[in-house]
Scaffold this motif. Structure first.
Motif, mmCIF file in Angstrom:
data_model
loop_
_atom_site.group_PDB
_atom_site.id
_atom_site.type_symbol
_atom_site.label_atom_id
_atom_site.label_comp_id
_atom_site.label_asym_id
_atom_site.label_seq_id
_atom_site.Cartn_x
_atom_site.Cartn_y
_atom_site.Cartn_z
ATOM 1 N N THR A 273 -6.793 8.929 2.166
ATOM 2 C CA THR A 273 -6.621 8.575 3.549
ATOM 3 C C THR A 273 -6.063 10.027 4.316
ATOM 4 O O THR A 273 -5.936 10.896 3.696
ATOM 5 C CB THR A 273 -5.344 7.638 3.726
ATOM 6 O OG1 THR A 273 -4.059 8.174 3.277
ATOM 7 C CG2 THR A 273 -5.654 6.310 2.879
ATOM 8 N N ARG A 274 -5.904 9.679 5.613
ATOM 9 C CA ARG A 274 -5.463 10.893 6.305
ATOM 10 C C ARG A 274 -4.119 11.495 6.159
ATOM 11 O O ARG A 274 -3.516 12.558 6.258
ATOM 12 C CB ARG A 274 -5.712 10.571 7.963
ATOM 13 C CG ARG A 274 -4.832 9.601 8.491
ATOM 14 C CD ARG A 274 -5.057 9.358 9.789
ATOM 15 N NE ARG A 274 -4.258 8.157 10.313
ATOM 16 C CZ ARG A 274 -3.183 8.165 11.154
ATOM 17 N NH1 ARG A 274 -2.850 9.335 11.340
ATOM 18 N NH2 ARG A 274 -2.430 7.317 11.666
ATOM 19 N N TRP A 275 -3.041 10.610 5.201
ATOM 20 C CA TRP A 275 -2.088 10.959 4.751
ATOM 21 C C TRP A 275 -2.158 11.532 3.444
ATOM 22 O O TRP A 275 -0.892 11.612 2.850
ATOM 23 C CB TRP A 275 -0.882 9.959 4.919
ATOM 24 C CG TRP A 275 -0.970 9.115 6.258
ATOM 25 C CD1 TRP A 275 -0.038 9.487 7.139
ATOM 26 C CD2 TRP A 275 -1.458 8.135 6.847
ATOM 27 N NE1 TRP A 275 -0.232 8.764 8.220
ATOM 28 C CE2 TRP A 275 -1.099 7.931 8.120
ATOM 29 C CE3 TRP A 275 -2.491 7.178 6.217
ATOM 30 C CZ2 TRP A 275 -1.550 6.798 8.736
ATOM 31 C CZ3 TRP A 275 -2.852 5.929 6.920
ATOM 32 C CH2 TRP A 275 -2.402 5.911 8.103
ATOM 33 N N GLY A 276 -3.327 11.713 2.762
ATOM 34 C CA GLY A 276 -3.381 12.076 1.582
ATOM 35 C C GLY A 276 -2.994 11.152 0.324
ATOM 36 O O GLY A 276 -3.302 11.272 -0.943
ATOM 37 N N THR A 277 -2.885 9.931 0.769
ATOM 38 C CA THR A 277 -2.627 8.881 -0.207
ATOM 39 C C THR A 277 -4.077 8.264 -0.846
ATOM 40 O O THR A 277 -4.919 8.318 -0.059
ATOM 41 C CB THR A 277 -1.786 7.522 0.256
ATOM 42 O OG1 THR A 277 -2.568 7.157 1.495
ATOM 43 C CG2 THR A 277 -0.360 7.981 0.330
ATOM 44 N N VAL A 278 -4.138 7.960 -1.958
ATOM 45 C CA VAL A 278 -5.410 7.524 -2.574
ATOM 46 C C VAL A 278 -6.008 6.116 -2.043
ATOM 47 O O VAL A 278 -5.217 5.175 -1.815
ATOM 48 C CB VAL A 278 -5.193 7.104 -4.154
ATOM 49 C CG1 VAL A 278 -6.563 6.676 -4.534
ATOM 50 C CG2 VAL A 278 -5.070 8.425 -4.756
ATOM 51 N N ARG A 279 -7.033 6.190 -1.320
ATOM 52 C CA ARG A 279 -7.813 4.955 -0.543
ATOM 53 C C ARG A 279 -8.110 3.996 -1.886
ATOM 54 O O ARG A 279 -8.984 4.438 -2.801
ATOM 55 C CB ARG A 279 -8.720 5.575 0.226
ATOM 56 C CG ARG A 279 -9.345 4.284 1.077
ATOM 57 C CD ARG A 279 -10.799 4.949 1.704
ATOM 58 N NE ARG A 279 -10.630 6.126 2.408
ATOM 59 C CZ ARG A 279 -10.070 6.522 3.768
ATOM 60 N NH1 ARG A 279 -9.460 5.320 4.572
ATOM 61 N NH2 ARG A 279 -9.809 7.682 4.041
#
Length: 484
Positions: free
Chosen positions: A419-425
């Protein structure tokens, strides 16, 4: 003993003045009182109203059967209470110690609403499970028939360990890969021992090892193997790394010696508790003894830092937070405990610069005020024209929270979508990532959160992985049965 929601916690103000002596033994600051005994557990449990709508259970991420095991405890049926508690949680005694019950189950207790103080649910949960360990009621993991399939779990924190246990119980071969030298993740190295004794974590890990789960320590994905390598070794892979990239402070002087990251500080303290050689602790770089300490942040990690500094014998401990007490993200119970231990909270304040050339000597802070609400609905802090002030500091600990690391680069897997936060989508229905057979759960998906949510995610993803692997095995069998 009075019906008090805090009866199971040591009341430090009964023993120490508001300004705590400079040197106090660590054991004087036990988080959970050892004297919380069967009579206390039964008395507290009997206070449960057995209400028609158990708000405590609905506000527990695991939906533990809280009123039911409280009733069993009140009746002295501790083994049954433990078994019911254990049915929904893989780590009940850990949650009993570290869950922010004031924000979850206890904060939604009907008796709390009536003004009589919540049932001390967390302490009862801790007590019945500790009793189960002492009495030998905690059974080995019952491993099902071998399925001929294996899974790899990246990350040995609460989400990864939960999935590993539940998948091993279903008969899968399970390998856990972690970059640290011990399993447990933040349970081992992030949370202080006065809140969560490390032998409590290690006995859970040993139980999993005894079940045949294989742990690969000091294993860094991207260095020792790529994500694609692990996917080739196993029928499915879980990413449960958590989030470890500290949020930065942009201010003049932030690079000075003596300004450290919260996780480095807590890890050093925990390693010292294990008896490890910790040069940065021994030389004082990550040791608060005799120092004026300023912790920047208002979450649970900041609370862990200030209370650790107290136990290390800091000269003074101050917590600098840009919002007010009502808007801080950390547990109010933790704030109260910290205040009782002599920590000074400097509300509505933020760092503007750091004094000192090579070594930090102070923090230049600006006063803040709460302005309009931000996207999350919380009022955003903004500088107050009233001006600033200075705090002396020999040690500054940055505890502003954590973001996700750049896993696609770190793991050598550019096809892993984030995601744009760097968390895994993930696909929230299947909990799979953009790579077939690779799942993700815990903080690396939801962002920095609570241990109990990581356990919940680990439980959920185990169900999803099991369904995926069963379908895969069924398809393989069908292919074998088709005539050539």
């Amino acid at each position: 003993m009075a019906d008090n929601p805090m009866l199971s916690f040591v009341r430090l103000d009964q023993h120490y003045p508001a300004k705590r002596p400079a040197a106090v033994r660590a054991e004087d600051f036990a988080e959970i009182a050892d004297r919380y005994a069967r009579d206390d557990a039964e008395r507290q449990s009997s206070r449960c109203s057995q209400c028609g709508v158990p708000y405590c259970s609905t506000h527990c991420p695991l939906h533990n059967h809280i009123p039911d095991w409280l009733r069993l405890t009140a009746e002295g049926r501790l083994r049954e209470a433990y078994e019911l508690s254990n049915a929904t949680s893989t780590m009940p005694e850990i949650c009993g110690r570290i869950c922010p019950q004031d924000r979850l189950c206890e904060g939604n207790c009907v008796i709390e609403f009536s003004g009589h103080g919540a049932v001390t649910i967390g302490s009862v949960e801790k007590y019945i499970t500790d009793t189960a360990w002492a009495e030998g009621w905690v059974e080995p993991v019952h491993v099902g028939p071998d399925r001929g399939q294996s899974i790899g779990v990246v990350g040995a924190g609460p989400a990864g360990l939960t999935t590993a246990e539940l998948m091993r119980a279903r008969g899968y071969e399970v390998h856990v890969y972690d970059r640290h030298d011990r399993a447990g993740g933040l349970l081992t190295y992030g949370i202080p021992g006065f809140k969560l004794e490390k032998d409590v974590v290690m006995r859970r890990v040993e139980r999993l090892r005894d079940a045949g789960i294989v742990f690969h320590h000091d294993f860094a994905v991207g260095r020792d193997a790529t994500l694609a390598d692990l996917r080739g070794r196993h029928d499915a892979v879980l990413i449960a790394t958590g989030v470890y990239r500290p949020r930065a402070i942009k201010a003049p002087g932030v690079g000075a010696s003596g300004i450290v990251e919260s996780l480095d500080y807590l890890t050093a303290s925990n390693r010292k508790g294990f008896g490890d050689a910790v040069p940065a602790y021994d030389d004082g770089a990550l040791n608060a003894a005799g120092k004026d300490v300023v912790v920047i942040g208002g979450g649970d990690t900041a609370m862990d830092c200030v209370r650790t500094a107290v136990r290390q014998g800091a000269k003074s401990v101050k917590c600098l937070y840009r919002r007010d007490r009502a808007n801080m993200p950390g547990s109010q119970r933790e704030v109260k405990n910290a205040e009782e231990e002599g920590v000074e909270f400097v509300w509505l304040s933020g760092p503007e610069a750091f004094h000192g050339d090579a070594q930090v000597t102070g923090v230049a802070a600006t006063r803040m005020r709460l302005g309009a609400a931000d996207a999350s609905g919380r009022r955003a802090p903004e500088p107050d024209p009233a001006g600033g002030f200075r705090l002396d500091a020999d040690l500054v600990i940055k505890a502003l929270g954590f973001d996700a690391e750049d896993l696609p680069t770190l793991f050598g897997s550019n096809e892993l979508s984030v995601t744009r936060w760097g968390t895994v989508r993930i696909d929230h229905k299947s909990m799979q990532t953009s790579i077939d057979g690779v799942f993700a759960a815990g903080d690396i998906v939801r962002g920095a959160s609570l241990v109990v949510w990581a356990i919940r995610d680990g439980r959920d993803v185990a169900d999803k992985m099991h369904a995926y692997l069963r379908a895969k095995a069924k398809a393989a069998l069908a292919k074998e049965l088709v005539p050539a």
